[in-house]
Enzyme design. Structure first.
Site, short mmCIF file in Angstrom:
data_model
loop_
_atom_site.label_atom_id
_atom_site.label_comp_id
_atom_site.label_asym_id
_atom_site.label_seq_id
_atom_site.Cartn_x
_atom_site.Cartn_y
_atom_site.Cartn_z
N GLY A 1 0.83 -1.33 0.04
CA GLY A 1 -0.04 0.05 0.03
C GLY A 1 0.76 1.38 0.01
N GLN A 2 2.15 1.06 -0.22
CA GLN A 2 3.12 2.43 -0.23
C GLN A 2 2.39 3.38 -1.51
OE1 GLN A 2 4.18 -0.53 -0.06
NE2 GLN A 2 5.59 -0.89 1.60
N GLN A 3 2.57 4.46 -1.14
CA GLN A 3 2.09 5.65 -2.18
C GLN A 3 2.69 5.16 -3.65
OE1 GLN A 3 2.33 9.53 -1.03
NE2 GLN A 3 0.95 10.15 -2.83
#
Length: 184
Positions: free
Chosen positions: A69-71
């Protein structure tokens, strides 16, 4: 014997479901998945790509895709949308600073044509932390009541203790099964 094997394999395939675990980084997606699978959760590192787990849940085979879910990874989520039966959106209920980002990402996700009609479960995770937002708080912050394009449910839970995780998965599987396999 050959025909019987083919029929049995097809019947087994009918009972398969594809679930995407999505959400901002550090929401607890991997922890929930490991807890469901009975794995050790004491040392979990950020998911830098994806994890795939397949396991039986009742009469169904769940193919679960846990995607980082990292940008920097979020633009790649769309590569996993094909044939998705359900989205498990995991929210860090203790992360008040990023709830607006969480809302924006979820709204963008739900506007994707390839996810149209997919069941949506929102796990309000980390309920074991004292300052966590309640399910009602998250329902309001994410404006879930405005969702008309998907069957949805919010489920407060704790990935660490496992509390209410199975309740959410049960609801998701039953919702997808009703929608896809109502004749079987």
């Amino acid at each position: 014997m050959g025909l019987f094997t083919i029929i049995r394999k097809n019947r087994r395939k009918e009972r398969e479901m594809r679930l995407l675990f999505l959400g901002l980084d550090n929401a607890g997606k991997t922890t929930i998945l490991k807890k469901l699978n009975g794995e050790d959760i004491t040392s979990i590192s950020p998911t830098l790509g994806f994890n795939i787990k397949t396991f039986e849940h009742g009469r169904h085979t769940l193919n679960i895709w846990d995607i980082g879910g990292q940008q920097t990874l979020r633009p790649y989520w769309r590569n996993y949308f094909e044939q998705t039966d359900a989205i498990i959106w995991v929210v860090d209920a203790s992360d008040r600073l990023r709830i607006e980002d969480c809302k924006a990402e979820l709204q963008q996700l739900l506007s994707e044509d390839r996810l149209s009609g997919a069941t949506l479960l929102v796990f309000a995770n980390k309920q074991d932390i004292g300052n966590a937002m309640t399910g009602t708080d998250i329902l309001k912050a994410l404006e879930l009541e405005s969702i008309r394009s998907h069957d949805w449910k919010i489920q407060p839970c704790s990935a660490v203790t496992g509390e209410h995780v199975l309740d959410g998965i049960d609801w998701t599987v039953n919702n997808v099964a009703t929608r896809l396999y109502s004749n079987s």
